[in-house]
Design an enzyme around this catalytic site. Structure first.
Site, PDB file in Angstrom:
ATOM      1  CD  GLU A  71      -5.199   2.059   1.908  1.00 24.13           C
ATOM      2  OE1 GLU A  71      -4.089   2.602   2.032  1.00 24.13           O
ATOM      3  OE2 GLU A  71      -5.528   1.024   2.495  1.00 24.13           O
ATOM      4  CB  CYS A  79       5.135   2.479   9.970  1.00 24.59           C
ATOM      5  SG  CYS A  79       3.484   2.563   9.288  1.00 24.59           S
ATOM      6  CB  SER A 129      -4.141   4.571   4.698  1.00 24.74           C
ATOM      7  OG  SER A 129      -3.160   4.154   5.614  1.00 24.74           O
ATOM      8  CG  ASP A 139      -1.682  -1.237   1.477  1.00 22.41           C
ATOM      9  OD1 ASP A 139      -1.066  -2.314   1.422  1.00 22.41           O
ATOM     10  OD2 ASP A 139      -2.887  -1.152   1.739  1.00 22.41           O
ATOM     11  CG  ASP A 190      -5.330  -3.396   4.727  1.00 23.81           C
ATOM     12  OD1 ASP A 190      -6.013  -4.012   5.560  1.00 23.81           O
ATOM     13  OD2 ASP A 190      -5.819  -2.661   3.861  1.00 23.81           O
ATOM     14  CE  LYS A 191      -6.295  -3.030   0.984  1.00 19.15           C
ATOM     15  NZ  LYS A 191      -5.351  -2.283   1.819  1.00 19.15           N
TER      16      LYS A 191
END
Length: 550
Positions: A439, A191, A465, A78, A120-121
């Site tokens: 996003e 992060c 996001s 992302d 995330d995905k």
């Protein structure tokens, strides 16, 4: 064992011969064969350390009498695609990850799966595959890393992105922007903020598919490597006990995971993914489910970017089990997990830092961090991370400034063309119209960097996001490409935002909207070939999880 049918017996000699060509020996075929699905890749900090993590998982499997069989899936990263055409491919990758795992695991008839995910995905895609295949499965999250430090300032993802806008407006120097960039990541890992990936690590643990505390262990740490070995050992227990995802992924488990996500101020992306994962598990989750739970669930942790705490600090404070303990009677203690009942996990939990994880009787906010808004602009619903919105924009009526894509809005913001007190509307960025539902972190960061976060709002049929902060309302449904009301908004129209009332309304007379609808011409399709064309033609709306048909 499923693998017995694939590899044992005289008639399976050729199949063994091919596997022996990769180094397997006769004794390994006689043990349960465990798929180790990894997302190692060299160019993403969330994934670059996962080769070592995978080796630790395989060691645990071997110690417990199994045969690990590792293969890779992928992570369309992302944060390396924000505000670009590449972001259109990120959300579609979730369903491809699930499909890839299904094809490999079913094709080779593995007996169980360890899913090592980061991103995330990737994480919801892995949970979707686990629910779909329903063989013993366990998930290990790739983990966060500590926030970087530059000039005594914590550096999160949003710090760097906001810094771009600050530099373009002359608020910080080019050297300071480079300092933020160079000091963002002290180690590999995600992060240290409530990004969508870190949120997924937390909610997957709360779902019961991961070992306790593993969702917040720092990436590559000795804690994570030990958890990886125990994860490999645990999958063998699940095989022996025949404990499957269908035994774990119940309505109670999903409610637990959703409440934890709300309590820590998780990413809005979890709304979309929870609906999609629940569909695979045969559990009903909708915008209305989120709305109900949000009204009942207090925010107990103020994770960055909405607050001061990093995800690694949440782990040090007690992690996901401690958050569940703090939620008290709101948690279903009987929900099963890979480690036993949720109540057993919570009984061992300790809240090590009550300043980070607040008591239910002294919450950060009385309700959950995610609000579902409905109204004439979003009859199917919209999503906002209310914990990141300033009091000045929680109840406002603002004139619209309309853009047909994110890039146009960013250009206007960076050229000081947006006045204070404006509602920036970005449309044609939904699942079909984008296509791919990008996003909008580039737009929100440009808004914040321009100093407009306390006077302007941003409304879009695209996504946000987990690093997004400020007055950002997304997932507006129906999207413009499905002829939702957002397609009819014109510059100067008044938009009423009422977060306490959970409303998002377009204050234009119905007869005017009817006339606009008769004259409406959709924008031309942005893609005419490849996977995105197929995706645009078949994908479900955001309110239905943005899933592909099966």
């Amino acid at each position: 064992m499923r693998s017995d049918e694939q590899y044992l017996g005289i008639e399976r000699s050729l199949q063994r011969a091919w596997a022996k060509g990769a180094g397997l020996i006769d004794e390994e075929f006689e043990q349960p064969m465990i798929a180790v699905v990894n997302t190692y890749q060299e160019f993403s900090p969330e994934n670059v350390h996962l080769r070592q993590v995978g080796e630790a998982v395989k060691a645990g499997i071997r110690m417990a009498g199994g045969t690990p069989c590792e293969f890779n899936t992928f992570h369309v990263t992302d944060s390396e695609t924000f505000a670009s055409v590449g972001m259109r491919y990120v959300l579609p990758s979730r369903d491809i990850v699930a499909d890839m795992i299904e094809l490999m695991v079913e094709g080779h008839r593995f007996d169980a799966m360890v899913l090592i995910g980061s991103g995330d995905k990737v994480m919801p895609g892995m949970v979707m595959a686990a629910a779909r295949l329903d063989i013993p499965a366990i998930v290990l999250y790739g983990g966060p890393t500590k926030a970087g430090i530059y000039r005594n300032r914590k550096v999160f993802l949003e710090t760097v992105y906001d810094g771009v806008g600050e530099h373009l407006l002359g608020k910080i120097t080019k050297e300071d922007l480079k300092g933020l960039e160079d000091n963002h990541f002290p180690f590999s890992g995600a992060c240290d903020t409530a990004t969508s990936g870190n949120t997924a690590g937390i909610y997957t643990e709360a779902l019961g598919l991961s070992l306790p505390h593993s969702g917040t262990f720092p990436a590559g740490s000795n804690y994570q490597l030990r958890a990886a070995k125990y994860t490999g050992m645990k999958i063998m227990e699940l095989v022996r006990d025949d404990l499957r995802p269908s035994d774990i992924l119940t309505r109670y488990s999903f409610e637990n995971a959703m409440r934890v996500g709300l309590a820590v101020g998780g990413s809005t992306n979890m709304v979309l993914h929870m609906i999609a994962m629940a569909k695979e598990a045969g559990v009903e989750v909708s915008f209305d489910t989120w709305d109900r739970l949000s009204r009942e669930t207090p925010t107990l942790v103020k994770l960055a970017p909405s607050g001061p705490w990093g995800v690694t600090e949440l782990g040090e404070a007690g992690g996901t089990p401690a958050v569940m303990k703090a939620l008290g009677e709101l948690i279903h203690l009987e929900a099963p997990t890979v480690s036993g009942a949720t109540g057993e996990v919570i009984a061992r939990a300790e809240i090590e830092n009550p300043e980070c994880i607040r008591d239910q009787n002294d919450p950060v906010e009385e309700d959950g961090s995610i609000y579902i808004l409905k109204g004439s602009l979003a009859p199917g619903g919209a999503v906002v991370k209310a914990s990141g919105v300033s009091p000045d924009t929680r109840q406002v009526v603002l004139p619209a400034r309309v853009f047909e894509d994110e890039e146009s809005a960013i250009d206007a913001l960076r050229c000081n063309e947006i006045s204070p007190g404006t509602c920036v509307v970005i449309r044609n960025e939904g699942t079909r119209g984008g296509p791919g539902m990008r996003e909008m972190l580039g737009a929100t960061s440009a808004l914040m960097g321009a100093g407009l976060g306390n006077s302007c709002a941003l409304v879009t049929d695209g996504r946000f996001s987990g690093a997004t902060h400020g007055p950002a309302i997304g997932y507006v449904t129906p999207e413009a490409a499905r002829e939702g009301p957002i397609a009819l908004v014109e510059d100067g129209d008044l938009i009423r935002i009422d977060l306490p009332g959970r409303r998002l309304d377009l204050e234009v007379a119905p007869e005017v909207l009817d006339q606009r609808r008769r004259n409406y011409t959709p924008i031309p399709a942005r893609v005419s070939r490849g996977y995105l064309k197929h995706y645009a033609e078949h994908v479900a709306p955001a309110s239905e999880g943005a899933v592909m048909p099966r």
